[in-house]
Scaffold this active site. Structure first.
Site, PDB file in Angstrom:
ATOM      1  CD  GLU A 137      -2.936  -0.939  -0.039  1.00  0.00           C
ATOM      2  OE1 GLU A 137      -3.002   0.161  -0.619  1.00  0.00           O
ATOM      3  OE2 GLU A 137      -3.572  -1.942  -0.406  1.00  0.00           O
ATOM      4  CB  CYS A 142     -14.974   3.413 -13.730  1.00  0.00           C
ATOM      5  SG  CYS A 142     -15.900   4.957 -13.687  1.00  0.00           S
ATOM      6  CB  CYS A 194     -18.554   3.797 -21.099  1.00  0.00           C
ATOM      7  SG  CYS A 194     -17.859   5.055 -20.005  1.00  0.00           S
ATOM      8  CB  CYS A 252     -19.200  -0.015 -17.943  1.00  0.00           C
ATOM      9  SG  CYS A 252     -19.684   0.325 -16.232  1.00  0.00           S
ATOM     10  CB  CYS A 269     -23.364   5.107 -15.260  1.00  0.00           C
ATOM     11  SG  CYS A 269     -22.042   6.318 -15.025  1.00  0.00           S
TER      12      CYS A 269
END
Length: 345
Positions: free
Chosen positions: A60, A214, A221, A224, A230
Site C-alpha cells: 500500500e 471506470c 463504458c 461497463c 450510471c
DNA sequence: AACGCGGGGAT
DNA sequence: ATCCCAGCGTT
C-alpha cells in the site's frame, strides 16, 4: 447565510455533491462490482491469501501515487529482503533508499522504515489491526489505514482512494471526477456502499473497477456492467469544467532533487568495501556552475560522475543546489559528514 | 484548502 | 506536452 436548515438541505439534495442513493441501487452496485471482481481482478501477489499484514502494508505504501505495474517488482524484492518489520527496522537507511529505486517520493521509504521500527520495537512486531491505530504510524493516512485494516485484517472500513471516489462520483453524482481531496462528508457517504459481509471484496473490487474499467482517461463504458444506471453516462459523460492543476516536472526542484539523489545512490551502489566511496564531496555539487576539476571527477566511479554531470546539466546555480541539498538533509534523505555527502545511515 | 513531493508510461 | 497514478504531511 452560513447555515443551511434541514429543509433547505432536503430541497437542495438533488444538487448535493453526494446525493441520496436508493437501497436497490446500492445492492445492485455491490453485487455487480463483487461479481465482476471475482472474474476480472488482476492477479496481484499481495492479494494472495498467505500474504502477511506487513507485506500488505508495504504494497500500500509503495502504491501511493505510483502505478501498480511499477510497484510489483520492487515489492517482490523488498519482501525477499525484508520479510518482517524487524528486518526493515534493522536495515541501513541508505540501503532502504537504494532499494526504493525509482518508485518516486522517496520520503515514503523513510516513513515506511520508521513505521517498521515502531511496529518492531513498540508493537511486538505486530501490524496494528484497526484503521484508527494504523493511522498513527508515519506515512499512513486515512486511505492506507483503511486499506490495510480491510485487506490484511478484515476490518469493515471504507476504503476511499482516487479510483473508488471516481467510480462513485460518476455513478451517482454524474460528474467526471471527484474533488481535490475527500472530506468526512464524502467518506460517510461512501460508507453506505460497504456491505456488512464481503466488505473486503467490495473495497478491493471497486478500486480495481476504477483501475480497469471506470478509468480517469478512456473509460471502458462500452463494456461497463453498470452503464445502464450510471448518472455520468446518462448525462452524456460531461467533462469537468475545472481541470486539476498539473504539476510541472522539467526544470523544477523536484527534478533536481531527484538528480541529486541519483548521485548519492550511485555513489552508495559503488561503495562496497570502501569507506571513501559512498559519498560525494559537497564541493563537487556546488562547483556545478564551473568546470569541475577532472582530477576530482576521476576519484569517483564513472557511473557516479555521469550522474553528477546530469545534475550540472539541470542547474548551474550553486546557490540553488546548495539549498536543495540542505532540504534533502533536513528531510532525512541525505546525510553530511564533514565535507562529504551520502545517503543517510 | 493549497502546496510540495518523483518518476514514468500512455495519449 | 499533458495527464494521471491504491496519498501524505505541512502550512
Amino acid at each position: 447565510m452560513t447555515h443551511r436548515t434541514s429543509s433547505e438541505s432536503r430541497s437542495s439534495r438533488r444538487d448535493s455533491p453526494f446525493p441520496a442513493v436508493a437501497n436497490a441501487d446500492i445492492h445492485h452496485v455491490r453485487e455487480t462490482i463483487i461479481t465482476w471482481f471475482e472474474t476480472a481482478a488482476r492477479p496481484l501477489p499481495w492479494r494472495d491469501a498467505d500474504t502477511s499484514a506487513w507485506a500488505v502494508l508495504v504494497s500500500e505504501i509503495m502504491s501511493q501515487q505510483t502505478p501498480v505495474s511499477r510497484v510489483e517488482p520492487r515489492w517482490r524484492e523488498w519482501m525477499h529482503k525484508w520479510p518482517t518489520p524487524a528486518d526493515l527496522a534493522q536495515a541501513p537507511t541508505a540501503e532502504v533508499l537504494h532499494s526504493w529505486d525509482r518508485l518516486g517520493y522517496p520520503r515514503r521509504a523513510l516513513r515506511l522504515q520508521e513505521a517498521a521500527r515502531v511496529i518492531a520495537e513498540e508493537l511486538d512486531g505486530h501490524v496494528p489491526q484497526t484503521a484508527q491505530e494504523l493511522e498513527r504510524l508515519p506515512g499512513i493516512g486515512s486511505y492506507t489505514a483503511a486499506a490495510v485494516a480491510s485487506f490484511a485484517h478484515g476490518e469493515r472500513t471504507t476504503v476511499l482512494d482516487t479510483n473508488v471516489r471516481r467510480v462513485l462520483i460518476r455513478l451517482f453524482a454524474g460528474r467526471d471526477r471527484p474533488s481535490a481531496s475527500p472530506g468526512r462528508a464524502e467518506t460517510d457517504w461512501a460508507s453506505q456502499f460497504v456491505p456488512e459481509t464481503n466488505h473486503e471484496k467490495w473495497n478491493a473490487g471497486v478500486m480495481e473497477f476504477g483501475a480497469l474499467v471506470c478509468t480517469a482517461r478512456n473509460p471502458r463504458c462500452e463494456t461497463c456492467p453498470l452503464s445502464d444506471m450510471c448518472a455520468w453516462q446518462k448525462a452524456g459523460r460531461p467533462a469537468s469544467e475545472v481541470k486539476p492543476k498539473t504539476q510541472k516536472w522539467a526544470g523544477t526542484d523536484r527534478q533536481l532533487r531527484g538528480a541529486i539523489m541519483d548521485v548519492l545512490k550511485s555513489a552508495h551502489e559503488h561503495s562496497a568495501g570502501s569507506d571513501n566511496f559512498g559519498s560525494v564531496s559537497f564541493d563537487l555539487f556546488t562547483a556545478s556552475i564551473t568546470e569541475v576539476d577532472p582530477e576530482l571527477l576521476d576519484l569517483l566511479p564513472s557511473h557516479t560522475s555521469t550522474k553528477l554531470a546530469q545534475v550540472r546539466e539541470l542547474s548551474a546555480d550553486p546557490e540553488r543546489i546548495s539549498r536543495l541539498i540542505g532540504d534533502l538533509i533536513s528531510d532525512g534523505l541525505a546525510a553530511q559528514d564533514g565535507e562529504m555527502l551520502r545517503l543517510p545511515g
